[in-house]
Scaffold this active site. Structure first.
Site, PDB file in Angstrom:
ATOM      1  N   GLU A 253      66.395 -14.871  29.625  1.00 29.26           N
ATOM      2  CA  GLU A 253      66.092 -13.556  30.203  1.00 29.26           C
ATOM      3  C   GLU A 253      67.332 -13.167  30.988  1.00 29.26           C
ATOM      4  O   GLU A 253      67.680 -13.794  31.985  1.00 29.26           O
ATOM      5  CB  GLU A 253      64.875 -13.620  31.124  1.00 29.26           C
ATOM      6  CG  GLU A 253      64.481 -12.230  31.597  1.00 29.26           C
ATOM      7  CD  GLU A 253      63.832 -12.214  32.972  1.00 29.26           C
ATOM      8  OE1 GLU A 253      63.080 -11.291  33.258  1.00 29.26           O
ATOM      9  OE2 GLU A 253      64.100 -13.131  33.782  1.00 29.26           O
TER      10      GLU A 253
ATOM     11  N   ASP B 169      36.356 -21.325  36.720  1.00 29.40           N
ATOM     12  CA  ASP B 169      36.855 -21.035  38.069  1.00 29.40           C
ATOM     13  C   ASP B 169      37.559 -19.674  38.138  1.00 29.40           C
ATOM     14  O   ASP B 169      38.148 -19.320  39.161  1.00 29.40           O
ATOM     15  CB  ASP B 169      37.782 -22.145  38.578  1.00 29.40           C
ATOM     16  CG  ASP B 169      39.045 -22.285  37.732  1.00 29.40           C
ATOM     17  OD1 ASP B 169      39.169 -21.553  36.727  1.00 29.40           O
ATOM     18  OD2 ASP B 169      39.910 -23.111  38.078  1.00 29.40           O
TER      19      ASP B 169
ATOM     20  N   ASN C 267      36.945 -23.646  32.531  1.00 28.08           N
ATOM     21  CA  ASN C 267      36.045 -24.380  33.427  1.00 28.08           C
ATOM     22  C   ASN C 267      35.352 -23.502  34.461  1.00 28.08           C
ATOM     23  O   ASN C 267      34.843 -23.989  35.468  1.00 28.08           O
ATOM     24  CB  ASN C 267      36.809 -25.520  34.121  1.00 28.08           C
ATOM     25  CG  ASN C 267      37.959 -24.989  34.968  1.00 28.08           C
ATOM     26  OD1 ASN C 267      38.276 -23.803  34.891  1.00 28.08           O
ATOM     27  ND2 ASN C 267      38.547 -25.851  35.762  1.00 28.08           N
TER      28      ASN C 267
ATOM     29  N   ASP D 134      64.474 -18.157  32.688  1.00 30.82           N
ATOM     30  CA  ASP D 134      64.275 -17.069  33.646  1.00 30.82           C
ATOM     31  C   ASP D 134      65.593 -16.638  34.299  1.00 30.82           C
ATOM     32  O   ASP D 134      66.376 -17.491  34.731  1.00 30.82           O
ATOM     33  CB  ASP D 134      63.297 -17.571  34.721  1.00 30.82           C
ATOM     34  CG  ASP D 134      62.759 -16.464  35.605  1.00 30.82           C
ATOM     35  OD1 ASP D 134      62.093 -15.558  35.080  1.00 30.82           O
ATOM     36  OD2 ASP D 134      63.000 -16.509  36.822  1.00 30.82           O
TER      37      ASP D 134
ATOM     38  N   ASP E  66      58.739 -22.193  30.194  1.00 31.68           N
ATOM     39  CA  ASP E  66      59.529 -21.259  30.992  1.00 31.68           C
ATOM     40  C   ASP E  66      60.373 -22.096  31.948  1.00 31.68           C
ATOM     41  O   ASP E  66      59.844 -22.931  32.679  1.00 31.68           O
ATOM     42  CB  ASP E  66      58.583 -20.333  31.773  1.00 31.68           C
ATOM     43  CG  ASP E  66      59.152 -18.947  31.956  1.00 31.68           C
ATOM     44  OD1 ASP E  66      60.334 -18.846  32.337  1.00 31.68           O
ATOM     45  OD2 ASP E  66      58.414 -17.967  31.733  1.00 31.68           O
TER      46      ASP E  66
ATOM     47  N   HIS F 156      55.119  -9.955  30.787  1.00 31.00           N
ATOM     48  CA  HIS F 156      54.312 -10.011  32.014  1.00 31.00           C
ATOM     49  C   HIS F 156      54.921  -9.216  33.168  1.00 31.00           C
ATOM     50  O   HIS F 156      54.346  -9.179  34.247  1.00 31.00           O
ATOM     51  CB  HIS F 156      54.146 -11.479  32.421  1.00 31.00           C
ATOM     52  CG  HIS F 156      55.455 -12.098  32.795  1.00 31.00           C
ATOM     53  ND1 HIS F 156      56.488 -12.278  31.897  1.00 31.00           N
ATOM     54  CD2 HIS F 156      55.925 -12.548  33.981  1.00 31.00           C
ATOM     55  CE1 HIS F 156      57.527 -12.800  32.518  1.00 31.00           C
ATOM     56  NE2 HIS F 156      57.210 -12.980  33.787  1.00 31.00           N
ATOM     57  N   ASP F 157      56.100  -8.642  32.969  1.00 30.52           N
ATOM     58  CA  ASP F 157      56.759  -7.870  34.031  1.00 30.52           C
ATOM     59  C   ASP F 157      56.702  -6.364  33.785  1.00 30.52           C
ATOM     60  O   ASP F 157      57.225  -5.592  34.583  1.00 30.52           O
ATOM     61  CB  ASP F 157      58.252  -8.254  34.115  1.00 30.52           C
ATOM     62  CG  ASP F 157      58.477  -9.656  34.660  1.00 30.52           C
ATOM     63  OD1 ASP F 157      57.603 -10.154  35.393  1.00 30.52           O
ATOM     64  OD2 ASP F 157      59.539 -10.231  34.350  1.00 30.52           O
TER      65      ASP F 157
HETATM   66  O1  TEU Z   1      62.032 -11.523  36.146  1.00 34.84           O
HETATM   67  C1  TEU Z   1      63.319 -11.091  36.474  1.00 34.84           C
HETATM   68  C2  TEU Z   1      63.466  -9.725  36.913  1.00 34.84           C
HETATM   69  O2  TEU Z   1      64.578  -9.244  37.026  1.00 34.84           O
HETATM   70  C3  TEU Z   1      62.324  -8.959  37.366  1.00 34.84           C
HETATM   71  O3  TEU Z   1      62.646  -8.454  38.626  1.00 34.84           O
HETATM   72  C4  TEU Z   1      62.042  -7.842  36.463  1.00 34.84           C
HETATM   73  O4  TEU Z   1      63.139  -6.979  36.390  1.00 34.84           O
HETATM   74  C5  TEU Z   1      60.888  -7.153  37.088  1.00 34.84           C
HETATM   75  O5  TEU Z   1      59.846  -8.070  37.157  1.00 34.84           O
HETATM   76  C6  TEU Z   1      60.432  -5.958  36.348  1.00 34.84           C
HETATM   77  O6  TEU Z   1      59.545  -5.273  37.186  1.00 34.84           O
HETATM   78  C7  TEU Z   1      61.803 -12.884  36.067  1.00 34.84           C
HETATM   79  C8  TEU Z   1      60.354 -13.143  35.709  1.00 34.84           C
HETATM   80  O7  TEU Z   1      60.096 -12.647  34.424  1.00 34.84           O
HETATM   81  C9  TEU Z   1      59.476 -12.538  36.763  1.00 34.84           C
HETATM   82  O8  TEU Z   1      58.122 -12.647  36.457  1.00 34.84           O
HETATM   83  C10 TEU Z   1      59.786 -13.255  38.054  1.00 34.84           C
HETATM   84  O9  TEU Z   1      59.076 -12.657  39.094  1.00 34.84           O
HETATM   85  C11 TEU Z   1      61.274 -13.233  38.383  1.00 34.84           C
HETATM   86  O10 TEU Z   1      62.098 -13.553  37.277  1.00 34.84           O
HETATM   87  C12 TEU Z   1      61.588 -14.246  39.433  1.00 34.84           C
HETATM   88  O11 TEU Z   1      61.418 -15.541  38.913  1.00 34.84           O
HETATM   89 CA    CA Z   2      40.187 -22.493  34.847  1.00 33.85          CA
END
Ligand code: TEU
Ligand code: CA
Length: 538
Positions: A249, A23, A21, A197, A96, A318-319
């Site tokens: 995780e 944004d 959309n 998580d 999640d 994503h981490d």
């Molecule tokens: O990540 C858990 C975690 O231990 C993170 O600190 C990870 O080791 C770090 O991001 C690596 O740099 C989970 C999620 O995947 C993360 O995105 C969240 O920020 C975190 O839990 C808290 O919910």
């Molecule tokens: Ca959007």
């Protein structure tokens, strides 16, 4: 049948996948519009990073309402439509589940800080010690201490992660009831399960001081304790009613812990993410990276292949920074991207592809800290500044480890903002590499990383040995990794050269695939070459 043992799972980071959309923020209708892409790749399930209402201090991992959708991403009806449209394409949806903590903007927290029954003890509250110091000496995951003063309550609350992510207190029985309710809410809507998580941190046995450690003092009071196992078994009772799947995780998990968490007869988790192979390029803590050396990486993979009957296989999420610059080589972008794909899709376990990995997306091209969004990176920057670390060095440390590396918008085509959004600016900087790294270009190129992923996904479907076969390592040197997957009479060998120089391996066989053009295989590998061989019967 365990569908997840035959499936490839694809992780979507909703904020950065597809904006519908204009944004500048990815959303659920955007995801729906791209489902065909995932079907073509051959994925069996999507793990959707959090889409719940959230103030977004940690981009959705700070949830303020577990039973709704963040209006930035759409509404519950959009989620229902996503579940339906995915199902039509044979794709399951995993949500999640972030239940170690909530946002401090969650209604529970608002009530807890006002001591409203029954919410009073939903979180870990504690007064200062008699000498006025913090309740204990624990340190948190994002580099800060983990106690925050709350004026309303007149006490500190515990937060292992960001200051706005307050840890839930599972000693209070209502909390688990709330979680069970959340599970039912989404399972009733048709999701197939959850990615859980930091699920092995749920139970804190006491708030006593921890043994002093370089990082995460206090860990022994909450890492994979019996209380957590008990919680998981209780959640499983709900999940079983829906035949739902869970992947946990599990940070700092050892093989022993992993077996306890995943043993089918214990009815806890189905699968888990371990971290050892992702930590071979760091000193002590995750923010201090050293150069990647393949051997310890291979050894970590081999260890987990041997220790567990089944693993979650991943090289990105994503981490973590992107895998090509990390484990491969920018200069051999295409070759090493395909080599890493080969590793991912031929080890024994369930492979997880993170969005953009299938087109070889690379780390961000930000110039400085002001372009960062990641709460962890911003904290590290603050701490390093307090220690007077000069800006240049600070940026070098952060740029290499920032979670934003993997969070830049998906690169769909070479139009404005890589086809991610029609807005002038996306919520996070689009990587300029999109001019030469984008899906549209790769779709029309049979030799692209994308085509390679699709092809390997197909090969996996055809060869049961690649899915269910056992794992046997043959060579693991400072740059070459060779292993065999075997099921009955079907036997396949994978040989990978993790270097920019030619290499030799002992294996021979009928060539099934190579990321180079070649007819047969005589044991010589080109730079960053990956070959898959059919073993000839003796
Ligand atoms: O990540 C858990 C975690 O231990 C993170 O600190 C990870 O080791 C770090 O991001 C690596 O740099 C989970 C999620 O995947 C993360 O995105 C969240 O920020 C975190 O839990 C808290 O919910
Ligand atoms: Ca959007």
């Amino acid at each position: 049948m365990e569908w997840w043992k035959d499936a490839i799972i694809y992780q979507i980071y909703p904020r950065s996948f597809q904006d519908s959309n204009g944004d500048g923020i990815g959303d659920i209708p955007g995801i729906i519009s791209r489902l065909d892409h995932l079907q073509e790749l051959g994925v069996g399930a999507i793990w959707l990073s959090p889409v719940y209402p959230s103030p977004n201090d940690d981009n959705g991992y700070d949830i303020s309402d577990y039973k709704n959708i963040n209006p930035e991403y759409g509404a519950l009806e959009d989620m229902d439509r996503l579940i339906l449209e995915a199902k039509r394409r044979g794709i399951r949806i995993l949500m999640d589940l972030v239940i170690n903590h909530t946002s401090t903007q969650h209604e529970w927290f608002e009530k807890s800080r006002r001591r409203i029954v029954p919410y009073t003890d939903y979180y870990y509250w504690a007064p200062p010690r008699p000498d006025g110091s913090l309740p204990n000496n624990w340190t948190g995951f994002f580099g800060e201490n983990c106690w925050q003063w709350d004026d309303v309550r007149g006490e500190y609350y515990l937060h292992l992660f960001a200051r706005t992510q307050a840890d839930l207190n599972y000693h209070c029985p209502q909390v688990l009831d709330e979680v069970k309710d959340i599970l039912r809410f989404w399972l009733d809507r048709g999701v197939a399960g959850f990615r859980c998580d930091v699920i092995n941190l749920l139970w804190k046995d006491s708030l006593a001081d921890g043994e002093k450690r370089l990082a995460l003092t206090g860990l022994e009071h909450y890492l994979t304790l019996e209380g957590t196992h008990g919680i998981l078994r209780q959640l499983r009772e709900v999940l079983d009613g829906y035949r739902a799947f869970t992947v946990g995780e599990t940070v700092f998990v050892t093989p022993d812990m992993a077996r306890d968490l995943c043993a089918p007869e214990r009815r806890e988790l189905d699968l888990l993410f371990s971290f050892e192979h992702m930590e071979t390029d760091q000193y002590f803590i995750k923010w201090l990276k050293r150069d990647f050396r393949p051997k310890p990486f291979f050894e970590a993979l081999i260890k987990w292949q041997q220790e567990l009957p089944w693993n979650a296989i991943y090289l990105e999420n994503h981490d973590q920074p992107r895998s090509i610059p990390r484990f491969g080589c920018d200069g051999w972008w295409r070759e090493s991207g395909k080599l890493l794909a080969t590793l991912l899709l031929t080890l024994r376990g369930t492979p997880f592809i993170y969005q953009g990995q299938e087109i070889g997306m690379v780390d961000f091209d930000f110039d400085g800290v002001d372009q960062l969004n990641d709460v962890e990176s911003r904290n590290v920057n603050r701490i390093l500044s307090a220690y007077h670390v000069p800006e240049g060095l600070r940026w070098r440390i952060i740029a290499r480890t920032s979670r934003d590396n993997a969070r830049t918008p998906m690169q769909w085509d070479d139009g404005p903002n890589a086809g991610f959004t029609t807005a002038d600016r996306a919520w996070l900087g689009v990587n300029r590499s999109y001019h030469f790294v984008n899906l549209a270009d790769q779709e029309s190129d049979p030799d692209s990383i994308w085509s390679w992923y699709k092809d390997l996904a197909k090969l996996r479907r055809e060869r049961e040995a690649l899915r269910r076969g056992d794992f046997l390592w043959l060579e693991a040197t400072h740059r070459v990794f060779v292993y065999r997957r075997r099921l009955g009479a079907e036997s396949v060998t994978v040989a990978l050269n993790f270097s920019g120089r030619p290499a030799r391996v002992g294996s021979r066989g009928t060539l099934l695939r190579s990321n180079y053009r070649r007819d047969g295989f005589d044991g010589r590998l080109q730079p960053w070459e990956a070959v898959i061989l059919e073993d000839r019967p003796l």
